[in-house]
Write an enzyme that holds these catalytic residues in place. Sequence first.
Site, PDB file in Angstrom:
ATOM      1  N   GLU A 155      32.480 -37.251 -34.049  1.00 51.64           N
ATOM      2  CA  GLU A 155      32.784 -35.876 -33.642  1.00 51.64           C
ATOM      3  C   GLU A 155      32.977 -34.998 -34.871  1.00 51.64           C
ATOM      4  O   GLU A 155      33.393 -35.485 -35.929  1.00 51.64           O
ATOM      5  CB  GLU A 155      34.090 -35.859 -32.845  1.00 51.64           C
ATOM      6  CG  GLU A 155      33.927 -35.691 -31.360  1.00 51.64           C
ATOM      7  CD  GLU A 155      33.474 -34.312 -30.898  1.00 51.64           C
ATOM      8  OE1 GLU A 155      32.820 -33.577 -31.667  1.00 51.64           O
ATOM      9  OE2 GLU A 155      33.781 -33.970 -29.757  1.00 51.64           O
ATOM     10  N   ASP A 156      32.708 -33.711 -34.721  1.00 55.42           N
ATOM     11  CA  ASP A 156      33.026 -32.770 -35.785  1.00 55.42           C
ATOM     12  C   ASP A 156      34.529 -32.526 -35.843  1.00 55.42           C
ATOM     13  O   ASP A 156      35.130 -32.527 -36.898  1.00 55.42           O
ATOM     14  CB  ASP A 156      32.260 -31.445 -35.591  1.00 55.42           C
ATOM     15  CG  ASP A 156      32.425 -30.842 -34.197  1.00 55.42           C
ATOM     16  OD1 ASP A 156      33.052 -31.470 -33.317  1.00 55.42           O
ATOM     17  OD2 ASP A 156      31.924 -29.726 -33.990  1.00 55.42           O
ATOM     18  N   PHE A 214      41.344 -21.903 -36.051  1.00 54.54           N
ATOM     19  CA  PHE A 214      39.919 -21.990 -35.722  1.00 54.54           C
ATOM     20  C   PHE A 214      39.116 -22.132 -37.009  1.00 54.54           C
ATOM     21  O   PHE A 214      39.280 -21.355 -37.951  1.00 54.54           O
ATOM     22  CB  PHE A 214      39.468 -20.758 -34.936  1.00 54.54           C
ATOM     23  CG  PHE A 214      38.106 -20.940 -34.353  1.00 54.54           C
ATOM     24  CD1 PHE A 214      37.915 -21.722 -33.226  1.00 54.54           C
ATOM     25  CD2 PHE A 214      36.993 -20.362 -34.959  1.00 54.54           C
ATOM     26  CE1 PHE A 214      36.644 -21.924 -32.698  1.00 54.54           C
ATOM     27  CE2 PHE A 214      35.721 -20.555 -34.437  1.00 54.54           C
ATOM     28  CZ  PHE A 214      35.552 -21.337 -33.303  1.00 54.54           C
ATOM     29  N   ARG A 269      27.039 -22.677 -38.246  1.00 56.41           N
ATOM     30  CA  ARG A 269      26.904 -24.131 -38.422  1.00 56.41           C
ATOM     31  C   ARG A 269      26.278 -24.475 -39.767  1.00 56.41           C
ATOM     32  O   ARG A 269      26.476 -25.557 -40.305  1.00 56.41           O
ATOM     33  CB  ARG A 269      26.018 -24.727 -37.324  1.00 56.41           C
ATOM     34  CG  ARG A 269      26.590 -24.607 -35.925  1.00 56.41           C
ATOM     35  CD  ARG A 269      25.783 -25.484 -34.981  1.00 56.41           C
ATOM     36  NE  ARG A 269      25.993 -25.168 -33.573  1.00 56.41           N
ATOM     37  CZ  ARG A 269      26.969 -25.667 -32.826  1.00 56.41           C
ATOM     38  NH1 ARG A 269      27.854 -26.476 -33.357  1.00 56.41           N
ATOM     39  NH2 ARG A 269      27.081 -25.345 -31.552  1.00 56.41           N
ATOM     40  N   ASP A 302      40.185 -31.478 -31.060  1.00 57.46           N
ATOM     41  CA  ASP A 302      41.134 -30.384 -30.861  1.00 57.46           C
ATOM     42  C   ASP A 302      42.115 -30.826 -29.767  1.00 57.46           C
ATOM     43  O   ASP A 302      43.088 -31.521 -30.061  1.00 57.46           O
ATOM     44  CB  ASP A 302      40.310 -29.136 -30.481  1.00 57.46           C
ATOM     45  CG  ASP A 302      41.134 -27.890 -30.290  1.00 57.46           C
ATOM     46  OD1 ASP A 302      42.340 -27.921 -30.576  1.00 57.46           O
ATOM     47  OD2 ASP A 302      40.588 -26.867 -29.846  1.00 57.46           O
TER      48      ASP A 302
END
Length: 187
Positions: free
Chosen positions: A108-109, A161, A174, A112
């Site tokens: 995963e990036d 964020f 990105r 959260d």
Amino acid sequence: MSFFLPERVECNGDIFKVFINKDQIDARLSLLGEQIDKEYEGLKPIFIGVLNGSYIFLADLMRNVSIPCEVDFMKLSSYGDAKVSSGNVTELKHIDAKLKGRHVILVEDIIDTGLSMKYMVERMAEYEPASVKVVTLLHKKEATRHDVQIDYVGFEIPNKFVLGYGLDYAQEGRNLAQIYAISDKDS
Ligand code: IMP
Ligand code: MG
């Protein structure tokens, strides 16, 4: 290769400042690669990237791994174009590889709330792999509400964020080569 490495970027009207730079990312990935090399020697793991966000991290992580390994992708959607999760997970692309008896590493990036990864781990069990581990580039520990196992973490970050290195804001950003955090417009 030389990358464009600005200190500050604007994306969809918000200002972002560099938060984890290219050298820090490279150094961390080198260590993660070494760890995976040691722990998966002789096991030929298969990396399953969670699209879209993980693609740059996964590409760089795999180039830091020297043992034989494979890759496939799964696509989930939970955010739409917003900065806050909608709370629903939709599977937009399924896995093509046969995972039965394989050593799976979910990539995963960012974790959260943990909703997407919880979904992925539960979904993996249906494929009967030999093992499942989770690697995430970033982890917002304070924001994680769902109970998820995380085996390898690039960086623990505060509940802000972030953008770049695969992570988007309404699909933009990105392509940035570093990780940026949102900041107040005046600062
Ligand atoms: P979770 O399901 O709440 O853990 O959210 C995971 C997904 O939300 C990640 O795979 C990202 O695609 C996205 N996400 C969460 N936080 C951020 C962020 O700060 N920037 C960009 N995308 C994010
Ligand atoms: Mg994602």
